[in-house]
Design a protein around this motif. Structure first.
Motif, PDB file in Angstrom:
ATOM      1  N   PRO A  52      -3.037   4.682  -1.658  1.00 36.79           N
ATOM      2  CA  PRO A  52      -4.365   4.995  -2.204  1.00 36.79           C
ATOM      3  C   PRO A  52      -5.479   4.567  -1.248  1.00 36.79           C
ATOM      4  CG  PRO A  52      -3.500   3.023  -3.236  1.00 36.79           C
ATOM      5  CD  PRO A  52      -2.397   3.587  -2.371  1.00 36.79           C
ATOM      6  N   GLU A  53      -6.553   5.319  -1.241  1.00 40.31           N
ATOM      7  CA  GLU A  53      -7.683   5.015  -0.359  1.00 40.31           C
ATOM      8  C   GLU A  53      -8.622   4.010  -1.010  1.00 40.31           C
ATOM      9  OE1 GLU A  53      -9.716   8.322   1.379  1.00 40.31           O
ATOM     10  OE2 GLU A  53      -7.892   9.535   1.379  1.00 40.31           O
ATOM     11  N   GLY A  54      -9.280   3.211  -0.175  1.00 39.98           N
ATOM     12  CA  GLY A  54     -10.344   2.329  -0.629  1.00 39.98           C
ATOM     13  C   GLY A  54      -9.907   1.070  -1.360  1.00 39.98           C
ATOM     14  N   ARG A  55      -8.641   0.696  -1.248  1.00 39.97           N
ATOM     15  CA  ARG A  55      -8.160  -0.497  -1.961  1.00 39.97           C
ATOM     16  C   ARG A  55      -7.558  -1.516  -1.009  1.00 39.97           C
ATOM     17  NH1 ARG A  55      -4.403   1.967  -6.463  1.00 39.97           N
ATOM     18  NH2 ARG A  55      -3.878  -0.221  -6.712  1.00 39.97           N
ATOM     19  N   TRP A 103       0.837  -1.204   0.000  1.00 42.47           N
ATOM     20  CA  TRP A 103       0.000   0.000   0.000  1.00 42.47           C
ATOM     21  C   TRP A 103       0.870   1.251   0.000  1.00 42.47           C
ATOM     22  CZ3 TRP A 103      -0.744   3.306   4.409  1.00 42.47           C
ATOM     23  CH2 TRP A 103      -1.753   4.258   4.249  1.00 42.47           C
ATOM     24  N   GLU A 104       1.905   1.255   0.845  1.00 44.75           N
ATOM     25  CA  GLU A 104       2.819   2.405   0.895  1.00 44.75           C
ATOM     26  C   GLU A 104       3.547   2.579  -0.437  1.00 44.75           C
ATOM     27  OE1 GLU A 104       4.202   3.069   5.447  1.00 44.75           O
ATOM     28  OE2 GLU A 104       5.203   1.444   4.378  1.00 44.75           O
ATOM     29  N   GLN A 105       4.003   1.482  -1.018  1.00 45.63           N
ATOM     30  CA  GLN A 105       4.728   1.552  -2.286  1.00 45.63           C
ATOM     31  C   GLN A 105       3.838   2.075  -3.410  1.00 45.63           C
ATOM     32  OE1 GLN A 105       6.139  -2.475  -2.720  1.00 45.63           O
ATOM     33  NE2 GLN A 105       7.991  -2.083  -1.531  1.00 45.63           N
ATOM     34  N   ALA A 106       2.535   1.843  -3.292  1.00 45.99           N
ATOM     35  CA  ALA A 106       1.585   2.294  -4.317  1.00 45.99           C
ATOM     36  C   ALA A 106       1.134   3.731  -4.088  1.00 45.99           C
ATOM     37  CB  ALA A 106       0.375   1.357  -4.344  1.00 45.99           C
ATOM     38  N   GLY A 107       1.675   4.389  -3.077  1.00 48.42           N
ATOM     39  CA  GLY A 107       1.331   5.783  -2.818  1.00 48.42           C
ATOM     40  C   GLY A 107       0.158   5.976  -1.864  1.00 48.42           C
ATOM     41  N   PHE A 154      -4.929  -4.902  -1.720  1.00 47.28           N
ATOM     42  CA  PHE A 154      -3.581  -5.067  -1.182  1.00 47.28           C
ATOM     43  C   PHE A 154      -3.488  -6.287  -0.276  1.00 47.28           C
ATOM     44  CE2 PHE A 154      -3.469  -0.574  -2.402  1.00 47.28           C
ATOM     45  CZ  PHE A 154      -2.362  -0.614  -3.236  1.00 47.28           C
ATOM     46  N   TRP A 155      -4.555  -6.589   0.441  1.00 46.25           N
ATOM     47  CA  TRP A 155      -4.582  -7.774   1.301  1.00 46.25           C
ATOM     48  C   TRP A 155      -4.420  -9.033   0.436  1.00 46.25           C
ATOM     49  CZ3 TRP A 155      -4.643  -8.272   6.557  1.00 46.25           C
ATOM     50  CH2 TRP A 155      -4.844  -9.566   7.056  1.00 46.25           C
ATOM     51  N   ARG A 156      -5.205  -9.120  -0.644  1.00 50.84           N
ATOM     52  CA  ARG A 156      -5.138 -10.299  -1.520  1.00 50.84           C
ATOM     53  C   ARG A 156      -3.768 -10.399  -2.194  1.00 50.84           C
ATOM     54  NH1 ARG A 156     -10.338  -8.530  -2.847  1.00 50.84           N
ATOM     55  NH2 ARG A 156      -9.567  -7.634  -4.784  1.00 50.84           N
TER      56      ARG A 156
END
Length: 53
Positions: free
Chosen positions: A23-26, A17-21, A30-32
């Motif tokens: 983003p909210e609501g995803r 999530w951090e590496q992707a910037g 990221f868990w999967r």
């Protein structure tokens, strides 16, 4: 190999999530992805065999 623990998945998902910037609501995405990465790592580790002479 054992299944990844919830804590391992959480930590990997947070890193992704951090590496992707951040983003909210995803969160589920990221868990999967984290769960799949950890399972793939386990599978690749079991495929490796030590060299024997």
């Amino acid at each position: 190999m054992p299944e990844p623990t919830e804590q391992e998945i959480r930590e990997r998902a947070h890193k992704l999530w951090e590496q992707a910037g951040k983003p909210e609501g995803r969160d589920e995405e990221f868990w999967r992805a984290a769960e799949q990465e950890l399972r793939n790592e386990d599978e690749s580790n079991t495929l490796r065999t030590p060299d024997t002479l």
